[in-house]
Design a protein around this motif. Structure first.
Motif, PDB file in Angstrom:
ATOM      1  N   ALA A 158     -28.891  -0.390  -6.522  1.00 58.22           N
ATOM      2  CA  ALA A 158     -29.196  -0.931  -7.851  1.00 58.22           C
ATOM      3  C   ALA A 158     -28.737   0.014  -8.952  1.00 58.22           C
ATOM      4  O   ALA A 158     -28.044  -0.393  -9.898  1.00 58.22           O
ATOM      5  CB  ALA A 158     -30.698  -1.200  -7.969  1.00 58.22           C
ATOM      6  N   PHE A 159     -29.121   1.282  -8.829  1.00 59.52           N
ATOM      7  CA  PHE A 159     -28.720   2.239  -9.858  1.00 59.52           C
ATOM      8  C   PHE A 159     -27.243   2.591  -9.746  1.00 59.52           C
ATOM      9  O   PHE A 159     -26.636   3.037 -10.722  1.00 59.52           O
ATOM     10  CB  PHE A 159     -29.591   3.491  -9.773  1.00 59.52           C
ATOM     11  N   GLY A 160     -26.660   2.399  -8.556  1.00 56.51           N
ATOM     12  CA  GLY A 160     -25.217   2.576  -8.436  1.00 56.51           C
ATOM     13  C   GLY A 160     -24.463   1.542  -9.257  1.00 56.51           C
ATOM     14  O   GLY A 160     -23.464   1.855  -9.911  1.00 56.51           O
ATOM     15  N   LEU A 161     -24.951   0.295  -9.244  1.00 57.75           N
ATOM     16  CA  LEU A 161     -24.343  -0.741 -10.082  1.00 57.75           C
ATOM     17  C   LEU A 161     -24.506  -0.404 -11.563  1.00 57.75           C
ATOM     18  O   LEU A 161     -23.566  -0.576 -12.360  1.00 57.75           O
ATOM     19  CB  LEU A 161     -24.975  -2.102  -9.771  1.00 57.75           C
ATOM     20  N   MET A 162     -25.679   0.089 -11.929  1.00 50.45           N
ATOM     21  CA  MET A 162     -25.880   0.533 -13.310  1.00 50.45           C
ATOM     22  C   MET A 162     -24.976   1.715 -13.636  1.00 50.45           C
ATOM     23  O   MET A 162     -24.499   1.859 -14.770  1.00 50.45           O
ATOM     24  CB  MET A 162     -27.344   0.912 -13.535  1.00 50.45           C
ATOM     25  N   SER A 163     -24.728   2.561 -12.635  1.00 47.91           N
ATOM     26  CA  SER A 163     -23.868   3.731 -12.846  1.00 47.91           C
ATOM     27  C   SER A 163     -22.434   3.316 -13.161  1.00 47.91           C
ATOM     28  O   SER A 163     -21.750   3.974 -13.960  1.00 47.91           O
ATOM     29  CB  SER A 163     -23.888   4.628 -11.604  1.00 47.91           C
ATOM     30  N   VAL A 164     -21.963   2.257 -12.502  1.00 44.47           N
ATOM     31  CA  VAL A 164     -20.616   1.764 -12.789  1.00 44.47           C
ATOM     32  C   VAL A 164     -20.520   1.340 -14.249  1.00 44.47           C
ATOM     33  O   VAL A 164     -19.572   1.694 -14.967  1.00 44.47           O
ATOM     34  CB  VAL A 164     -20.261   0.596 -11.857  1.00 44.47           C
ATOM     35  N   LEU A 165     -21.520   0.566 -14.700  1.00 44.20           N
ATOM     36  CA  LEU A 165     -21.529   0.129 -16.098  1.00 44.20           C
ATOM     37  C   LEU A 165     -21.650   1.319 -17.032  1.00 44.20           C
ATOM     38  O   LEU A 165     -20.968   1.401 -18.069  1.00 44.20           O
ATOM     39  CB  LEU A 165     -22.692  -0.845 -16.302  1.00 44.20           C
ATOM     40  N   GLN A 166     -22.525   2.265 -16.673  1.00 46.58           N
ATOM     41  CA  GLN A 166     -22.694   3.473 -17.481  1.00 46.58           C
ATOM     42  C   GLN A 166     -21.386   4.251 -17.593  1.00 46.58           C
ATOM     43  O   GLN A 166     -20.995   4.688 -18.681  1.00 46.58           O
ATOM     44  CB  GLN A 166     -23.771   4.357 -16.852  1.00 46.58           C
ATOM     45  N   ALA A 167     -20.687   4.426 -16.476  1.00 50.41           N
ATOM     46  CA  ALA A 167     -19.441   5.191 -16.477  1.00 50.41           C
ATOM     47  C   ALA A 167     -18.373   4.495 -17.310  1.00 50.41           C
ATOM     48  O   ALA A 167     -17.639   5.150 -18.072  1.00 50.41           O
ATOM     49  CB  ALA A 167     -18.954   5.390 -15.042  1.00 50.41           C
ATOM     50  N   LEU A 168     -18.265   3.182 -17.178  1.00 54.28           N
ATOM     51  CA  LEU A 168     -17.265   2.443 -17.957  1.00 54.28           C
ATOM     52  C   LEU A 168     -17.513   2.603 -19.454  1.00 54.28           C
ATOM     53  O   LEU A 168     -16.580   2.835 -20.238  1.00 54.28           O
ATOM     54  CB  LEU A 168     -17.290   0.969 -17.565  1.00 54.28           C
ATOM     55  N   ILE A 169     -18.782   2.478 -19.853  1.00 56.48           N
ATOM     56  CA  ILE A 169     -19.111   2.589 -21.276  1.00 56.48           C
ATOM     57  C   ILE A 169     -18.895   4.016 -21.770  1.00 56.48           C
ATOM     58  O   ILE A 169     -18.283   4.240 -22.835  1.00 56.48           O
ATOM     59  CB  ILE A 169     -20.568   2.146 -21.517  1.00 56.48           C
ATOM     60  N   ALA A 170     -19.390   5.016 -21.006  1.00 55.10           N
ATOM     61  CA  ALA A 170     -19.296   6.406 -21.453  1.00 55.10           C
ATOM     62  C   ALA A 170     -17.847   6.883 -21.507  1.00 55.10           C
ATOM     63  O   ALA A 170     -17.433   7.544 -22.474  1.00 55.10           O
ATOM     64  CB  ALA A 170     -20.114   7.312 -20.517  1.00 55.10           C
ATOM     65  N   VAL A 171     -17.061   6.551 -20.484  1.00 58.14           N
ATOM     66  CA  VAL A 171     -15.651   6.969 -20.472  1.00 58.14           C
ATOM     67  C   VAL A 171     -14.882   6.263 -21.588  1.00 58.14           C
ATOM     68  O   VAL A 171     -14.077   6.885 -22.296  1.00 58.14           O
ATOM     69  CB  VAL A 171     -15.017   6.683 -19.098  1.00 58.14           C
ATOM     70  N   GLY A 172     -15.122   4.971 -21.750  1.00 57.55           N
ATOM     71  CA  GLY A 172     -14.458   4.247 -22.834  1.00 57.55           C
ATOM     72  C   GLY A 172     -14.810   4.812 -24.199  1.00 57.55           C
ATOM     73  O   GLY A 172     -13.939   4.979 -25.068  1.00 57.55           O
ATOM     74  N   PHE A 173     -16.091   5.139 -24.391  1.00 51.90           N
ATOM     75  CA  PHE A 173     -16.527   5.722 -25.668  1.00 51.90           C
ATOM     76  C   PHE A 173     -15.877   7.083 -25.889  1.00 51.90           C
ATOM     77  O   PHE A 173     -15.400   7.386 -26.997  1.00 51.90           O
ATOM     78  CB  PHE A 173     -18.050   5.860 -25.672  1.00 51.90           C
ATOM     79  N   ALA A 174     -15.848   7.915 -24.840  1.00 46.63           N
ATOM     80  CA  ALA A 174     -15.278   9.259 -24.974  1.00 46.63           C
ATOM     81  C   ALA A 174     -13.793   9.210 -25.311  1.00 46.63           C
ATOM     82  O   ALA A 174     -13.303   9.992 -26.135  1.00 46.63           O
ATOM     83  CB  ALA A 174     -15.514  10.054 -23.694  1.00 46.63           C
ATOM     84  N   MET A 175     -13.073   8.271 -24.687  1.00 50.31           N
ATOM     85  CA  MET A 175     -11.621   8.254 -24.864  1.00 50.31           C
ATOM     86  C   MET A 175     -11.192   7.522 -26.128  1.00 50.31           C
ATOM     87  O   MET A 175     -10.305   7.973 -26.851  1.00 50.31           O
ATOM     88  CB  MET A 175     -10.962   7.623 -23.634  1.00 50.31           C
TER      89      MET A 175
END
Length: 244
Positions: A101-118
């Motif tokens: 469950a949190f792995g699925l949330m982690s995918v969304l978290q990573a996409l948002i955080a990486v997109g925001f950073a870049m």
């Protein structure tokens, strides 16, 4: 497998109604990355590009550790765990369900955080973006599994949060983010070799500086996967059948 999916669906259902936890998972890493970029905005233009990728691994780990450890303690204290043990859900299935469950949330978290950073903060990355996302997801899943492990030693939610310095701070100090691991005293270097965050930071640093990073990053990800497996086993072993 059925118990794992049942647990994962239940956790995701709870998160859907827990707006504060969702904000903590998805928004806080972006806020921290944004503050870091702002701090270095008027300094050396390459500094944020060098340390930003590494912190994209550190922040998700910390956030997921806190959310998971507190959520698990809440379920234990409310009696949810004891009711689950009367169903076919096993300890391993419970831990794997949380990780899923949190792995699925982690995918969304990573996409948002990486997109925001870049694209908002202007992070310049030499390596492939998808590898950065993979490492960030593994870090977040590791934080989830470490949170499950820590919750087995705590009796209250406050105690679960208190375990964060013991589980996270030594890794942060020795991961090579503050001082290169090769420049540390031998004893500290040896200790850093058995800490999972060291390999996450190594992978992020490689992606920040090298466009030909596949082999090194794959090795670091494989090691992170091994630590995740160990944390899952440890988390299942520390789950108690009864709440004290």
């Amino acid at each position: 497998m059925t118990g794992t999916l049942i647990t994962a669906a239940r956790v995701l259902g709870q998160l859907r109604h827990d707006h504060r936890s969702v904000a903590l998972i998805l928004v806080v890493p972006c806020v921290l990355i944004g503050l870091l970029a702002w701090v270095y905005a008027d300094t050396d233009s390459g500094l944020f590009d060098r340390i930003g990728p590494a912190l994209l691994g550190v922040f998700p780990l910390v956030v997921m550790f806190v959310v998971t450890s507190v959520s698990t303690l809440r379920e234990r204290r409310s009696g949810t765990l004891e009711r689950l043990w009367t169903t076919p859900v096993t300890k391993g299935g419970f831990v794997a369900g949380y990780a899923l469950a949190f792995g699925l949330m982690s995918v969304l978290q990573a996409l948002i955080a990486v997109g925001f950073a870049m694209w908002v903060c202007g992070l310049d990355l030499e390596g492939p973006v998808w590898q950065l996302i993979v490492v960030a997801v593994l870090d977040a899943v590791l934080g989830t599994c470490l949170g499950l492990l820590a919750s087995g030693f705590a009796r209250t939610e406050f105690q679960a949060v208190q375990f964060m310095p013991a589980f996270i701070l030594p890794q942060f100090l020795l991961c090579g983010l503050l001082v290169p691991r090769d420049a540390m005293p031998d004893v500290l270097h040896w200790i850093s070799d058995v800490l999972p965050l060291s390999y996450a930071v190594d992978a992020m640093k490689t992606l920040a500086t090298s466009s030909d990073s596949g082999g090194d990053v794959a090795r670091d990800c494989a090691i992170l996967g091994g630590f995740i497996a160990l944390a899952v086993i440890g988390g299942a072993a520390t789950l108690r059948r009864r709440t004290s």
